[in-house]
Design an enzyme around this catalytic site. Sequence first.
Site, mmCIF file in Angstrom:
data_model
loop_
_atom_site.group_PDB
_atom_site.id
_atom_site.type_symbol
_atom_site.label_atom_id
_atom_site.label_comp_id
_atom_site.label_asym_id
_atom_site.label_seq_id
_atom_site.Cartn_x
_atom_site.Cartn_y
_atom_site.Cartn_z
ATOM 1 N N ARG A 39 0.812 -1.207 0.000
ATOM 2 C CA ARG A 39 0.000 0.000 0.000
ATOM 3 C C ARG A 39 0.854 1.268 0.000
ATOM 4 O O ARG A 39 0.462 2.285 -0.584
ATOM 5 C CB ARG A 39 -0.907 -0.013 1.226
ATOM 6 C CG ARG A 39 -2.220 0.638 0.918
ATOM 7 C CD ARG A 39 -3.237 0.458 1.977
ATOM 8 N NE ARG A 39 -2.631 0.128 3.266
ATOM 9 C CZ ARG A 39 -3.328 -0.279 4.309
ATOM 10 N NH1 ARG A 39 -4.611 -0.420 4.199
ATOM 11 N NH2 ARG A 39 -2.754 -0.567 5.456
ATOM 12 N N HIS A 86 6.449 -23.992 4.337
ATOM 13 C CA HIS A 86 7.889 -23.905 4.030
ATOM 14 C C HIS A 86 8.667 -25.118 4.544
ATOM 15 O O HIS A 86 9.780 -25.369 4.099
ATOM 16 C CB HIS A 86 8.488 -22.573 4.499
ATOM 17 C CG HIS A 86 8.739 -22.476 5.968
ATOM 18 N ND1 HIS A 86 7.763 -22.239 6.887
ATOM 19 C CD2 HIS A 86 9.885 -22.592 6.681
ATOM 20 C CE1 HIS A 86 8.286 -22.205 8.092
ATOM 21 N NE2 HIS A 86 9.582 -22.417 8.000
ATOM 22 N N LYS A 97 12.263 -27.580 3.006
ATOM 23 C CA LYS A 97 13.521 -27.844 3.711
ATOM 24 C C LYS A 97 14.182 -29.076 3.096
ATOM 25 O O LYS A 97 13.525 -30.088 2.837
ATOM 26 C CB LYS A 97 13.273 -28.058 5.210
ATOM 27 C CG LYS A 97 12.888 -26.756 5.924
ATOM 28 C CD LYS A 97 12.848 -26.955 7.416
ATOM 29 C CE LYS A 97 12.218 -25.767 8.114
ATOM 30 N NZ LYS A 97 13.093 -24.634 8.366
ATOM 31 N N GLU A 122 11.948 -24.698 19.376
ATOM 32 C CA GLU A 122 12.450 -23.364 19.028
ATOM 33 C C GLU A 122 12.944 -22.654 20.285
ATOM 34 O O GLU A 122 12.422 -22.892 21.376
ATOM 35 C CB GLU A 122 11.337 -22.531 18.404
ATOM 36 C CG GLU A 122 10.788 -23.105 17.119
ATOM 37 C CD GLU A 122 9.819 -22.122 16.468
ATOM 38 O OE1 GLU A 122 10.258 -21.348 15.616
ATOM 39 O OE2 GLU A 122 8.644 -22.133 16.848
ATOM 40 N N ASP A 178 -0.541 -23.058 14.798
ATOM 41 C CA ASP A 178 0.619 -22.432 14.156
ATOM 42 C C ASP A 178 1.612 -23.464 13.606
ATOM 43 O O ASP A 178 2.244 -23.229 12.587
ATOM 44 C CB ASP A 178 1.318 -21.523 15.183
ATOM 45 C CG ASP A 178 2.487 -20.756 14.585
ATOM 46 O OD1 ASP A 178 2.286 -20.099 13.540
ATOM 47 O OD2 ASP A 178 3.611 -20.819 15.142
ATOM 48 N N HIS A 182 3.078 -27.742 9.731
ATOM 49 C CA HIS A 182 4.440 -28.273 9.622
ATOM 50 C C HIS A 182 4.578 -29.699 10.172
ATOM 51 O O HIS A 182 5.148 -30.571 9.522
ATOM 52 C CB HIS A 182 5.439 -27.373 10.347
ATOM 53 C CG HIS A 182 5.391 -25.944 9.897
ATOM 54 N ND1 HIS A 182 5.130 -25.575 8.610
ATOM 55 C CD2 HIS A 182 5.573 -24.778 10.570
ATOM 56 C CE1 HIS A 182 5.158 -24.255 8.502
ATOM 57 N NE2 HIS A 182 5.424 -23.753 9.680
ATOM 58 N N LYS A 192 7.921 -23.072 21.929
ATOM 59 C CA LYS A 192 8.784 -21.890 21.860
ATOM 60 C C LYS A 192 9.517 -21.707 23.179
ATOM 61 O O LYS A 192 9.083 -22.203 24.216
ATOM 62 C CB LYS A 192 7.927 -20.668 21.561
ATOM 63 C CG LYS A 192 7.208 -20.798 20.218
ATOM 64 C CD LYS A 192 6.976 -19.471 19.559
ATOM 65 C CE LYS A 192 6.312 -19.629 18.219
ATOM 66 N NZ LYS A 192 7.220 -19.929 17.129
HETATM 67 C C1 BG6 Z 1 6.239 -20.533 11.111
HETATM 68 C C2 BG6 Z 1 5.525 -20.301 12.413
HETATM 69 O O1 BG6 Z 1 5.365 -21.103 10.173
HETATM 70 O O2 BG6 Z 1 7.332 -21.408 11.318
HETATM 71 C C3 BG6 Z 1 6.484 -19.723 13.444
HETATM 72 O O3 BG6 Z 1 4.449 -19.394 12.222
HETATM 73 C C4 BG6 Z 1 7.720 -20.594 13.577
HETATM 74 O O4 BG6 Z 1 5.847 -19.563 14.715
HETATM 75 C C5 BG6 Z 1 8.315 -20.902 12.200
HETATM 76 O O5 BG6 Z 1 8.660 -19.904 14.373
HETATM 77 C C6 BG6 Z 1 9.418 -21.935 12.313
HETATM 78 O O6 BG6 Z 1 10.085 -22.056 11.073
HETATM 79 P P1 BG6 Z 1 11.617 -22.497 10.995
HETATM 80 O O7 BG6 Z 1 11.891 -22.624 9.541
HETATM 81 O O8 BG6 Z 1 12.390 -21.407 11.660
HETATM 82 O O9 BG6 Z 1 11.710 -23.787 11.738
#
Ligand code: BG6
Length: 475
Positions: A46, A171, A175, A209, A228, A233, A324
Amino acid sequence: IPVNPFDLVLFGATGDLAQRKILPGLYHRFEVGQMPEDACIIGTARSDMDSDAFRDQIRASMKEFAPQFKKDVLDRFLKRVSYVSVDVMGDKGWSELAKSLRPDVVRAFYLSVGPNLFSNIAQRLDENGLATPDSRIVVEKPFGHDLASAKSLNEGLRACFKEHQIYRIDHYLGKETVQNLMALRFANSLFEPLWNSNHIDHVQITVAETVGVEGRGAYYDQSGAMRDMIQNHLVQLLCMTAMEPPSKFAPNSVRDEKVKVIEALEPVEPKDIARGQYRAEHGDDGYVDHVGNPSSRTESFIALKVHLGNWRWAGVPFYLRTGKRLRARESEIAVYFRDPPHTIFPNVGPLRGNVLVIRLQPDEGITLRTTIKDPGPGGFRLSDVALDMSFADALGADTRAPDAYERLVMDVIRGDQTLFMRGDEAEAAWAWVDPIIQGWEERGDRPARYDQGSSGPEEALMLLHRDGRRWRQIG
Ligand code: BG6
């Protein structure tokens, strides 16, 4: 191999993900020659700014997130980048955006924006004649908040794009080690015959994490670790581990098999769930401070014992955990083989089964715990040793590990959906997750507190202790 020339329109181009991952990822593909010199990247957001200001922003981000860039290559890359200010809720910018696109190259629209904007942008692309039958649309997670919202996102996207044009990013599938799991299972003959309940005792999947939720509190407190991380994942990692061999490494063959795994997931009983929230300590803020919600019941940690109701995996628990502010950043899949049935060695006690560990991060690689004889003449004693392969050591330490996004964006241009979630897959995962969340909401369950820098709450340890098993140590 360079991909075909393309125009990539990046919505949300000034946002964190675009600046941290997507643009640096494209730069790296350009540096290695995979992104052709005549590709165009059109950033949109924007904010009013010109292309020069946008390029300056990318330069600053590269210094922060990809400082190893080569200046002359970056200058050439930035020549391929421009900016158009677009109001995705209004009319501003659409015709200018249309003018900046070329008629005869692959077109990709990357929506690095919140899911509330997906349908609207798809519709605008359609109305303004920007979407061609060959265009791709890429959407980021979260793909919905529950089954109902995922369905409505799918409907919104499919109103303007066909399923083969829609790329839902997870994502984790980009990996390297996750893809390597496919190679390990299906390009070797050693593992597959053992890959079932006759030989495997249980599987542990951990994504630990060290970061907290700082800065993303508003989103995270509405989601928690289940939405999340698990819904996407960890379910994807589970699918790659548990799926039947697809007939070929092709989008629908692979995704058909993954959907079958998700559909085989059994409901999870409350006793098989451990939720946690990191507490404040030693002057450090805790989860509730980070999200600004003192009465939050959202989990920053979750561990689950999961069963798949199918022939291959009957009776084999899959333990999933993610959280986390844990002791270390460590993601891995550990496959525990059954103990040998009988020992021929006197005085050594029961023998332990082999463990195959697929390390996703850091230090991607594969380890196999094996038992050998202790060297030397001092009697017959056994020891565990790890057959350890670090990809960095085996394949050259100075090879830069490409980020997941690099691979995935190039797959979009190539038109390869193998590593993207299909609509029914996302919905099936929500259909499994929804009742679990609903259960703890109805019961009013509160997450247990855990120390920052620990491996999660006591309840998570108990989940395995109860079954006579132990988690692998984090850190
Ligand atoms: C994201 C989550 O999809 O993946 C985050 O929303 C998380 O909360 C992240 O920290 C972890 O990704 P990676 O690649 O750092 O393991």
